[in-house]
Design an enzyme around this catalytic site. Structure first.
Site, PDB file in Angstrom:
ATOM      1  N   GLU A 100      -0.538   4.570  -8.181  1.00  0.00           N
ATOM      2  CA  GLU A 100      -0.152   5.555  -7.170  1.00  0.00           C
ATOM      3  C   GLU A 100       1.035   6.377  -7.650  1.00  0.00           C
ATOM      4  OE1 GLU A 100      -2.161   5.323  -4.642  1.00  0.00           O
ATOM      5  OE2 GLU A 100      -1.215   6.190  -2.854  1.00  0.00           O
ATOM      6  N   ARG A 132      -7.955  11.396  -7.981  1.00  0.00           N
ATOM      7  CA  ARG A 132      -9.187  10.730  -7.599  1.00  0.00           C
ATOM      8  C   ARG A 132     -10.292  11.727  -7.246  1.00  0.00           C
ATOM      9  NH1 ARG A 132      -9.433   6.654  -2.614  1.00  0.00           N
ATOM     10  NH2 ARG A 132      -9.078   8.584  -1.478  1.00  0.00           N
ATOM     11  N   LYS A 188       0.867  -1.180   0.000  1.00  0.00           N
ATOM     12  CA  LYS A 188       0.000   0.000   0.000  1.00  0.00           C
ATOM     13  C   LYS A 188       0.903   1.230   0.000  1.00  0.00           C
ATOM     14  CE  LYS A 188      -4.153   1.965   1.968  1.00  0.00           C
ATOM     15  NZ  LYS A 188      -3.747   3.369   1.971  1.00  0.00           N
TER      16      LYS A 188
HETATM   17  S1  IVH Z   1      -6.562  -0.445  -4.869  1.00  0.00           S
HETATM   18  C1  IVH Z   1     -10.813  -0.693  -5.569  1.00  0.00           C
HETATM   19  N1  IVH Z   1      -4.040  -0.913  -4.389  1.00  0.00           N
HETATM   20  O1  IVH Z   1      -4.887   3.481  -1.117  1.00  0.00           O
HETATM   21  C2  IVH Z   1      -9.511  -0.526  -4.944  1.00  0.00           C
HETATM   22  N2  IVH Z   1      -4.956   1.157  -3.649  1.00  0.00           N
HETATM   23  O2  IVH Z   1      -8.277   3.846  -0.475  1.00  0.00           O
HETATM   24  C3  IVH Z   1      -8.885   0.744  -5.306  1.00  0.00           C
HETATM   25  N3  IVH Z   1      -3.303   2.611  -2.563  1.00  0.00           N
HETATM   26  O3  IVH Z   1      -6.750   5.742  -2.876  1.00  0.00           O
HETATM   27  C4  IVH Z   1      -7.565   0.971  -4.711  1.00  0.00           C
HETATM   28  N4  IVH Z   1      -1.594   1.263  -2.756  1.00  0.00           N
HETATM   29  O4  IVH Z   1      -4.398   5.631  -3.511  1.00  0.00           O
HETATM   30  C5  IVH Z   1      -5.058  -0.042  -4.248  1.00  0.00           C
HETATM   31  N5  IVH Z   1      -1.799  -1.474  -4.051  1.00  0.00           N
HETATM   32  C6  IVH Z   1      -2.817  -0.603  -3.923  1.00  0.00           C
HETATM   33  C7  IVH Z   1      -2.658   0.655  -3.304  1.00  0.00           C
HETATM   34  C8  IVH Z   1      -3.753   1.506  -3.184  1.00  0.00           C
HETATM   35  C9  IVH Z   1      -1.995   2.440  -2.327  1.00  0.00           C
HETATM   36  C10 IVH Z   1      -4.056   3.805  -2.168  1.00  0.00           C
HETATM   37  C11 IVH Z   1      -4.886   4.349  -3.262  1.00  0.00           C
HETATM   38  C12 IVH Z   1      -6.270   4.468  -2.708  1.00  0.00           C
HETATM   39  C13 IVH Z   1      -6.097   4.176  -1.244  1.00  0.00           C
HETATM   40  C14 IVH Z   1      -7.136   3.236  -0.734  1.00  0.00           C
END
Ligand code: IVH
Length: 702
Positions: A193, A157, A136
Site C-alpha cells: 500500500e 491495481r 488495513k
Molecule cells: S491484501 C488477496 N493486506 O485493501 C488480498 N490489502 O481490497 C489482496 N489493503 O486493495 C490484498 N491493507 O489496497 C491486503 N494488509 C493489507 C492491506 C490491504 C490495505 C488494501 C489493498 C486492497 C484493499 C482490499
C-alpha cells in the site's frame, strides 16, 4: 415489500420485481459515478462508509436475484478506470480484492475463523488455525516489479487485471528499494500500500493553502491522506509527485520466479513478509502471527486502541491464513480469496445534513456558529453538533443550512465538518452570514479589526453572558459552589433573581426551593455550599471573575506577583506586564476590566457579602522552591486527589502540565496510570510515586 423480505417464501409480485430492477440500475449508476469521482478524479463526494453501503445494497439485490446481475455491475470488478495518459500494465498475477467483514464487532472475526475451519474440513478437535493479522492501510494498492533485483515497473491495481504504469512517481518514494540484495529472486512483484502519513498530509495541505492564498492557479487542498496519496501517485508530472511525501508498506507478492528457477520457497505468509523485510521493504511492526478466533479478536481490539495514535490512517485490520498450502486449498470466490478478510472499524467519517446553523454566545460574548446536524453515528458516538468556529471559517468551508456534509470524529477530537457535498445542495441555500445583533440580548455584534470572532457588546446586560459568568464563578476550580448547575443558573438569571454575581449570596431558602426540580434538601445544600465558598483564595477569586484571557494559571501568577487584590485592581498595564506569562493582550484585558466601574462594584459587593481570603505580600521568587519544574500527574494517587496535588505543586512554583514531553521534569504516577506513564518511560523521564511527590512538596530532591 422491503429488501429483507426478498429472502422470504412469498413469490415477489411483478411490481416488486420492477422496483428491484430499477433500484439495481440506480445503485449501479450511483456506484459508477462515485467510483469515477474516487478513482479517476481523486475527488470523492461521499465517505467510504456510504459507498460501502450502496455496494452492499447492490450485492444483496444481486444475490437474491442473480438475473439482475449485469456484466458491467460495479460488484463484478475490482477498481477504477485507467486514465488515458498513463501506459497500461497487464498484471501477470491479478491484483485481487478482499472480502470485507462489515460486522465490526468481535463476532466478525469469529465468523471468518468458522468459515475457514469449515472449508478446510477441520474438526473441533483440531488445533487453532494460525493467522497473520495485519493493519488495513488506507491508501492505494501498488505492485512493484523487480527484474534481476532492479525496480522496473510500478503499477496501480486498476481493475485488477490492468493497472496504470506509475513507475516514475513511485521511484520518488524513499522507502521503496530501487535495487534488491543478491538473494532476491530474478523476478519478483511486491505488493503493498502506498499511503501518506497524517503529519505529511497536514504539511502538504498547509503548503497548498499558502499556494492558494498566493493566488496560484489550479491548486487545491486535499480531503484526507488517502485522497492526497492517490492524487500524488497519479500525477503526470513526477516532479510534482516528488513534492508529495508518500510512504509504503508491503503486505504480499504477485508474480515471482518459480522455486525451481531459484525463487524462494515459503511455507507461510509470515515467513514471506519476514523475507520481504530483509530485502528492505517496510512491513508494519504490528503485523502479528495469532492463533484462532481469539487471536484475531485480540488483535482487532488492540489495534482499535492504537488506531488514533498511529501516524497514518487505517480503516480496519486484515486477517490472512498463514499456511500457504492452505491458502491454495481455500482458493477464491469471484476474485476474492477465501483465505483473507478485511475486518473494518466503525467509520470516522459519515454523511449527514445541516438542519440549522445556530449562533451561541460565550462567556466573554464570543458568537460561535454551530451546525445543528441530523444525528449521525460516527467515531463511536452520536454527533448532533459541530462547531464552525466563526463566520470566516463557516464561509471558508461554505457550510449552508440544508447542505449534506461529511462529518469526521477521530479519537477524542471534537467532531468537525470536513466538507460539503456540493452536488446535494438544495436550491436557494444561502451563504452563512453572522447576524449584526446578539441573538440573545439584541445588542450590537461587532468584530474587531484583525480578529476572526464576532462578539456581543452587551456584556453583563446580555443574559447569555450573565449565565455563563455565574457558571464560571461557581466552577470547581474557581469558587467551587457545588450544586449550582446549568439548569438552575438559567432559571435564576431568567427569573431575575440573579443579576450580578453578588446576588448569589443573597438567595433565600424559599426562593431556591421554589425553583423547578429543586427540593428543600438541595436548596439547603446549595446555601451551605455558598456559605463555604466565602472562604476563598485570591487566585480562585480572580479566576472566578471571568476576566477575558485570565485562566487559572494567570490568576495564580497575578496573586503570587501582587499578593493583594487591591494591587491587581490598581496595576497599570506596564506593571501587569511584569507578571510571568502576561503579555500585552492579557495586560490590556485585565486593566480594562478593573477600569470599569461596574466591575469594581461587583468585586466590592462580593466582599461585602462576606467573601474573603488570606491576603499576603507579593511573593519573592525565593519562596518558589519548585520554580522552573514541569510536572505531569497521572493515575490515581493515594495521598491526595489530583486537584490538591496540582494546587500544592503550583503554590511552590511548579508548572503542572497535561501532557508529557521532553520538557517534563517529573511524572507523578498513581494507580492505573496509562499512556502518560508509557510516554514518560519512553522519554526517560523520572517517574515519582506518592512518596516521591511528598519529597518534592517537602523541598527535598526525589
Ligand atoms: S491484501 C488477496 N493486506 O485493501 C488480498 N490489502 O481490497 C489482496 N489493503 O486493495 C490484498 N491493507 O489496497 C491486503 N494488509 C493489507 C492491506 C490491504 C490495505 C488494501 C489493498 C486492497 C484493499 C482490499
Amino acid at each position: 415489500m422491503s429488501t429483507l423480505d426478498l429472502f422470504g417464501d412469498a413469490p415477489p409480485s411483478d411490481e416488486d420485481k420492477a422496483r428491484d430492477v430499477a433500484r439495481a440500475a440506480e445503485l449501479r449508476a450511483l456506484l459508477h459515478h462515485h467510483a469515477h469521482c474516487y478513482y479517476t478524479l481523486d475527488a470523492p463526494e461521499v465517505p467510504d462508509a456510504e459507498y460501502d453501503r450502496l455496494f452492499r445494497d447492490l450485492q444483496v439485490l444481486e444475490t437474491a436475484h442473480p438475473e439482475l446481475l449485469t456484466p458491467d455491475s460495479p460488484t463484478q470488478r475490482v477498481g477504477g478506470k485507467v486514465l488515458d495518459a498513463f501506459a497500461s500494465v497487464q498484471h501477470r498475477v491479478p491484483m485481487l480484492s478482499i472480502r470485507t467483514e462489515t460486522d465490526t464487532e468481535a463476532s466478525g472475526a469469529e465468523a471468518f475463523d468458522a468459515r475457514v475451519r469449515k472449508e478446510l474440513n477441520l474438526s473441533e478437535a483440531e488445533p487453532a488455525v494460525q493467522y497473520v493479522a495485519e493493519l488495513k492501510f488506507d491508501g492505494l494498492a501498488m505492485s512493484l516489479r523487480y527484474e534481476n533485483g532492479v525496480l522496473v515497473q510500478a503499477a496501480t491495481r486498476g481493475d485488477g487485471e490492468t493497472g496504470e504504469e506509475v513507475t516514475a512517481n513511485i521511484r520518488t518514494i524513499g522507502q521503496i528499494p530501487l535495487r534488491l540484495p543478491a538473494d532476491a529472486p530474478p523476478v519478483l512483484e511486491v505488493r503493498g500500500e502506498v499511503y501518506m502519513r497524517r503529519d505529511d498530509f497536514e504539511k502538504l495541505n498547509e503548503r497548498q493553502r499558502a499556494r492558494i492564498a498566493a493566488g496560484m492557479k489550479g491548486e487545491k487542498t486535499f480531503v484526507n491522506p488517502r485522497n492526497a496519496a492517490a492524487g500524488a501517485v497519479r500525477q503526470l508530472d513526477s516532479g510534482i509527485a516528488a513534492e508529495r511525501p508518500l510512504s509504503f508498506f508491503a503486505y504480499g507478492w504477485g508474480d515471482m520466479t518459480p522455486a525451481a528457477e531459484g525463487g524462494p520457497v515459503w511455507g507461510t505468509h509470515f515467513e514471506a513478509l519476514q523475507q520481504l523485510k530483509s530485502w528492505g521493504f517496510p512491513v508494519a511492526e504490528q503485523t502479528s502471527c495469532v492463533q484462532g478466533a481469539a487471536g484475531l479478536v485480540g488483535f482487532h481490539q488492540r489495534m482499535a486502541a492504537e488506531r488514533d495514535a498511529l501516524p497514518y490512517d487505517i480503516d480496519g485490520v486484515v486477517y490472512k491464513v498463514n499456511r500457504l498450502d492452505w491458502q491454495q486449498q481455500l482458493g477464491f470466490v469471484t476474485r476474492e480469496p477465501r483465505w483473507a478478510v478485511a475486518h473494518k472499524y466503525p467509520a470516522q467519517e459519515e454523511m449527514t445534513t445541516v438542519l440549522a446553523i445556530d449562533v451561541q454566545v460565550g462567556r466573554t460574548g464570543k458568537l460561535t456558529p454551530v451546525a445543528k446536524l441530523a444525528p449521525v453515528f460516527v467515531g463511536g458516538v452520536t454527533v448532533t453538533n459541530a462547531t464552525l468556529h466563526n463566520e470566516l471559517e463557516a464561509r471558508r468551508k461554505d457550510v449552508r443550512v440544508g447542505d449534506t456534509v461529511i462529518v469526521r470524529r477521530a479519537g477524542d477530537v471534537i467532531p468537525e465538518v470536513v466538507s460539503v457535498v456540493l452536488d446535494k445542495r438544495p436550491a436557494g441555500a444561502e451563504l452563512f452570514t453572522m447576524m449584526s445583533h446578539c441573538p440573545v440580548c439584541g445588542s450590537l455584534a461587532e468584530r474587531e479589526e484583525g480578529e476572526a470572532d464576532h462578539r456581543c457588546t452587551g456584556g453583563l446586560f446580555c443574559s447569555a453572558q450573565r449565565k455563563q459568568a455565574v457558571w464560571h464563578f461557581a466552577h470547581r476550580r474557581a469558587m467551587d459552589i457545588e450544586g449550582l448547575g446549568d439548569k438552575l443558573v438559567d432559571q435564576l438569571v431568567d427569573s431575575g433573581q440573579v443579576n450580578t454575581l453578588a446576588d448569589l449570596y443573597h438567595l433565600q431558602l424559599d426562593t431556591l426551593a421554589n425553583m423547578d426540580r429543586m427540593a428543600e434538601k438541595s436548596a439547603v445544600n446549595l446555601l451551605d455550599a455558598l456559605e463555604k465558598s466565602k472562604q476563598a483564595t485570591l487566585p480562585r477569586f480572580v479566576f472566578g471573575l471571568g476576566i477575558r484571557h485570565v485562566g487559572e494559571a494567570t490568576a495564580k501568577e497575578l496573586a503570587r506577583h501582587f499578593g493583594q487584590l487591591a494591587a491587581i485592581m490598581d496595576a497599570s498595564e506596564d506593571a501587569l506586564l511584569q507578571v510571568p506569562d502576561v503579555g500585552p493582550i492579557v495586560a490590556h484585558s485585565i486593566h480594562t476590566f478593573f477600569a470599569q466601574a461596574h466591575n469594581r462594584e461587583v468585586v466590592q459587593a462580593l466582599r461585602d457579602a462576606g467573601i474573603h481570603w488570606p491576603e499576603g505580600d507579593a511573593l519573592a521568587p525565593t519562596e518558589m522552591p519548585l520554580a522552573g519544574l514541569t510536572v505531569v500527574l497521572t493515575g490515581t494517587l493515594q495521598s491526595m486527589g489530583r486537584d490538591e496535588a496540582k494546587d500544592k505543586l503550583e503554590a511552590l512554583g511548579a508548572k503542572v502540565a497535561g501532557s508529557v514531553s521532553k520538557k517534563t521534569s517529573y511524572v507523578v504516577a498513581g494507580a492505573e496510570a496509562g499512556s502518560k506513564l508509557d510516554k514518560a518511560q519512553a522519554l526517560g523521564i523520572k517517574v515519582l510515586d506518592d512518596a516521591g511527590l511528598a519529597m518534592l512538596l517537602n523541598g527535598e530532591k526525589p
